[in-house]
Write a protein that holds these residues in place. Structure first.
Motif, mmCIF file in Angstrom:
data_model
loop_
_atom_site.group_PDB
_atom_site.id
_atom_site.type_symbol
_atom_site.label_atom_id
_atom_site.label_comp_id
_atom_site.label_asym_id
_atom_site.label_seq_id
_atom_site.Cartn_x
_atom_site.Cartn_y
_atom_site.Cartn_z
ATOM 1 N N GLN A 4 0.823 -1.215 0.000
ATOM 2 C CA GLN A 4 0.000 0.000 0.000
ATOM 3 C C GLN A 4 0.858 1.267 0.000
ATOM 4 O OE1 GLN A 4 -2.983 -0.104 3.101
ATOM 5 N NE2 GLN A 4 -4.481 0.702 1.658
ATOM 6 N N GLY A 5 0.473 2.212 -0.868
ATOM 7 C CA GLY A 5 1.155 3.492 -0.914
ATOM 8 C C GLY A 5 2.443 3.494 -1.713
ATOM 9 N N ARG A 6 2.807 2.373 -2.306
ATOM 10 C CA ARG A 6 4.046 2.282 -3.083
ATOM 11 C C ARG A 6 3.756 2.357 -4.578
ATOM 12 N NH1 ARG A 6 8.166 0.463 0.223
ATOM 13 N NH2 ARG A 6 7.506 -0.525 2.186
ATOM 14 N N ASP A 7 4.694 2.845 -5.330
ATOM 15 C CA ASP A 7 4.608 2.854 -6.784
ATOM 16 C C ASP A 7 4.537 1.406 -7.279
ATOM 17 O OD1 ASP A 7 5.314 2.775 -9.552
ATOM 18 O OD2 ASP A 7 6.277 4.724 -9.372
ATOM 19 N N GLU A 8 3.526 1.083 -8.066
ATOM 20 C CA GLU A 8 3.295 -0.302 -8.499
ATOM 21 C C GLU A 8 4.503 -0.932 -9.172
ATOM 22 O OE1 GLU A 8 0.039 -2.724 -8.851
ATOM 23 O OE2 GLU A 8 0.767 -1.905 -6.952
ATOM 24 N N ASP A 9 5.316 -0.136 -9.850
ATOM 25 C CA ASP A 9 6.402 -0.706 -10.648
ATOM 26 C C ASP A 9 7.787 -0.265 -10.186
ATOM 27 O OD1 ASP A 9 4.674 -2.100 -12.626
ATOM 28 O OD2 ASP A 9 4.002 -0.048 -13.033
ATOM 29 N N ALA A 10 7.877 0.216 -8.962
ATOM 30 C CA ALA A 10 9.173 0.618 -8.416
ATOM 31 C C ALA A 10 9.720 -0.487 -7.523
ATOM 32 C CB ALA A 10 9.036 1.915 -7.613
ATOM 33 N N VAL A 11 10.943 -0.911 -7.811
ATOM 34 C CA VAL A 11 11.598 -1.929 -6.976
ATOM 35 C C VAL A 11 11.858 -1.349 -5.592
ATOM 36 C CG1 VAL A 11 13.684 -3.328 -6.680
ATOM 37 C CG2 VAL A 11 12.649 -3.075 -8.956
ATOM 38 N N SER A 12 11.541 -2.127 -4.566
ATOM 39 C CA SER A 12 11.757 -1.681 -3.189
ATOM 40 C C SER A 12 12.478 -2.760 -2.393
ATOM 41 C CB SER A 12 10.421 -1.356 -2.511
ATOM 42 O OG SER A 12 10.611 -1.090 -1.128
ATOM 43 N N SER A 13 13.545 -2.364 -1.736
ATOM 44 C CA SER A 13 14.285 -3.308 -0.889
ATOM 45 C C SER A 13 13.493 -3.675 0.355
ATOM 46 C CB SER A 13 15.626 -2.681 -0.469
ATOM 47 O OG SER A 13 15.402 -1.482 0.269
ATOM 48 N N GLU A 14 12.408 -2.959 0.617
ATOM 49 C CA GLU A 14 11.578 -3.247 1.784
ATOM 50 C C GLU A 14 10.530 -4.318 1.506
ATOM 51 O OE1 GLU A 14 9.908 0.376 3.208
ATOM 52 O OE2 GLU A 14 11.850 1.339 3.510
ATOM 53 N N LEU A 15 10.406 -4.726 0.255
ATOM 54 C CA LEU A 15 9.456 -5.779 -0.095
ATOM 55 C C LEU A 15 10.153 -7.135 -0.138
ATOM 56 C CD1 LEU A 15 7.371 -4.149 -2.988
ATOM 57 C CD2 LEU A 15 6.713 -4.434 -0.586
ATOM 58 N N ALA A 16 9.428 -8.158 0.282
ATOM 59 C CA ALA A 16 9.920 -9.533 0.215
ATOM 60 C C ALA A 16 8.742 -10.438 -0.126
ATOM 61 C CB ALA A 16 10.546 -9.953 1.537
ATOM 62 N N PHE A 17 9.022 -11.589 -0.694
ATOM 63 C CA PHE A 17 7.950 -12.504 -1.070
ATOM 64 C C PHE A 17 7.180 -12.953 0.167
ATOM 65 C CE2 PHE A 17 6.551 -16.955 -2.049
ATOM 66 C CZ PHE A 17 5.516 -16.578 -2.897
ATOM 67 N N LEU A 18 5.869 -12.944 0.060
ATOM 68 C CA LEU A 18 4.994 -13.425 1.127
ATOM 69 C C LEU A 18 4.483 -14.797 0.726
ATOM 70 C CD1 LEU A 18 3.033 -10.119 1.822
ATOM 71 C CD2 LEU A 18 4.788 -11.169 3.265
ATOM 72 N N ASN A 19 4.889 -15.810 1.451
ATOM 73 C CA ASN A 19 4.547 -17.191 1.107
ATOM 74 C C ASN A 19 3.288 -17.626 1.843
ATOM 75 O OD1 ASN A 19 4.778 -19.838 0.127
ATOM 76 N ND2 ASN A 19 5.886 -20.477 1.976
ATOM 77 N N VAL A 20 2.285 -18.039 1.101
ATOM 78 C CA VAL A 20 1.019 -18.446 1.703
ATOM 79 C C VAL A 20 1.175 -19.736 2.500
ATOM 80 C CG1 VAL A 20 0.195 -19.851 -0.234
ATOM 81 C CG2 VAL A 20 -1.467 -18.640 1.227
ATOM 82 N N HIS A 21 2.276 -20.431 2.362
ATOM 83 C CA HIS A 21 2.578 -21.718 2.994
ATOM 84 C C HIS A 21 2.113 -22.827 2.052
ATOM 85 C CE1 HIS A 21 4.453 -23.524 6.408
ATOM 86 N NE2 HIS A 21 3.406 -24.237 6.779
#
Length: 363
Positions: A149-166
């Motif tokens: 939320q609140g991030r540019d849809e196509d901007a790479v961010s080091s604060e994002l990581a894959f969220l694994n549903v398990h």
């Protein structure tokens, strides 16, 4: 050995009233032996499974994992040991598969409502409640929304990581939009719980309670003319755009899923600027395709090479790719929801990459 194990089960402290009516000891022993043989052959009774041995090196299963990866942890979660229900209070024992005392307690029999990772609690689950506890995943689409939320849809961010549903997320898929197991794109409507016919509307109506194997006799009684459950379909559009509608809905999901995987790779290379690949069964699943060959080899599928060039758009699509990947029975549990997640993820990626959506259909 099985006879001795049956005797041990009979002699062990039981946390609820006996589950079998009184009968001659020989008949009871035989019945228990048959049940134990079925259980030992199932994933729940597999003492060698990583599901129950992963934590052996640590000597205990942590509370966050114990409810589903140790029988004492599941008993703790239910509150059958006198602890607070729906919460694991302490680490649990290793090498303890999900066994008789997991499901055959007063607390397990009484369980009817289960909370999901989205925070939604589903009521009226009946006999499916104990299955739902562990087959709902560990993430929801809400977590993806919060992270992006609140991030540019196509901007790479080091604060994002894959969220694994398990894994084993059948309950999350089956309840669809009600529990938001997948990432649901704003402005889109999604299928809710897939209500099958009354005779096939619980977990144990389709899966043997002890072997977990699918019992298909009831399916072919209605879906005549098929000898493979994957050939069943009641929706006849060409969802994956391959020009074929003579196979089951399973084929449509597989087709869209494969298309989404390729689109994720294209977007990662062209927009995020770093090639990506998926390695089935290798956590954290998405890795940098360092040699650009379109696949992830053993030397690439290592934690140090986990994919790190996430954009919000890429994370959303990858999350939905994993949701469908981790429910091999989505074509039965809720095919419309699976197809909707895949279609919408593709549509989002098509805003930035060359992707022809004209032949695809959304249920």
């Amino acid at each position: 050995m099985l006879g001795a194990l049956a005797a041990h089960v009979l002699a062990a402290p039981i946390l609820a009233a006996p589950i079998l009516a009184a009968s001659p000891a020989t008949a009871l022993d035989k019945n228990l032996t048959d049940l134990i043989e079925a259980w030992l052959a199932s994933p729940h009774g597999d003492y060698q499974s990583p599901s129950f041995t992963y934590w052996n090196k640590d000597g205990e299963v942590p509370p966050a994992c114990a409810a589903c990866h140790s029988e004492p942890g599941f008993i703790d979660y239910l509150g059958a040991d006198g602890s607070t229900p729906l919460k694991v209070d302490r680490p649990a024992a290793i090498n303890s598969p999900i066994g008789c005392a997991s499901c055959h307690t007063a607390a397990a029999h009484a369980l009817d409502s289960v909370p999901f990772p989205s925070g939604v609690t589903v009521d009226g689950l009946g006999s499916s409640a104990v299955c739902t506890v562990c087959h709902q995943g560990r993430q929801s689409g809400d977590a993806v929304t919060a992270a992006t939320q609140g991030r540019d849809e196509d901007a790479v961010s080091s604060e994002l990581a894959f969220l694994n549903v398990h894994y084993g997320v059948a309950a999350a898929v089956m309840h669809g939009a009600e529990v938001r197991g997948g990432y649901q794109y704003p402005g889109r409507r999604y299928a809710g719980r897939f209500a099958h016919v009354p005779s096939a509307n619980t977990c144990t109506a389709c899966h043997d309670a002890h072997t977990t194997e699918v019992t298909s006799d009831g399916c072919v009684a209605c879906h005549r003319g098929v000898d493979d459950l994957r050939a069943i379909r009641t929706r006849h559009a060409d969802f994956d755009g391959d020009g074929k509608t003579d196979a089951g809905i399973h084929a449509e999901i597989v087709g869209l899923h494969g298309m989404l995987g390729r689109a994720i790779q294209t977007y990662a290379a062209e927009v995020a600027g770093t090639p990506i690949g998926y390695a089935k069964g290798r956590f954290p699943y998405f890795f940098t395709d360092s040699d650009g060959d379109g696949r992830i080899g053993d030397e690439e599928a290592v934690p140090a090479n986990r994919y790190a060039s996430w954009t919000p758009r890429l994370l959303k699509a990858a999350y939905n790719y994993q949701v469908v990947a981790k429910d091999a029975g989505a074509y039965v549990h809720n095919p419309a929801y699976a197809l909707q997640l895949l279609y919408d993820s593709l549509e989002s990626l098509s805003e930035r990459i060359d992707l022809d959506m004209s032949g695809l259909h959304r249920p």
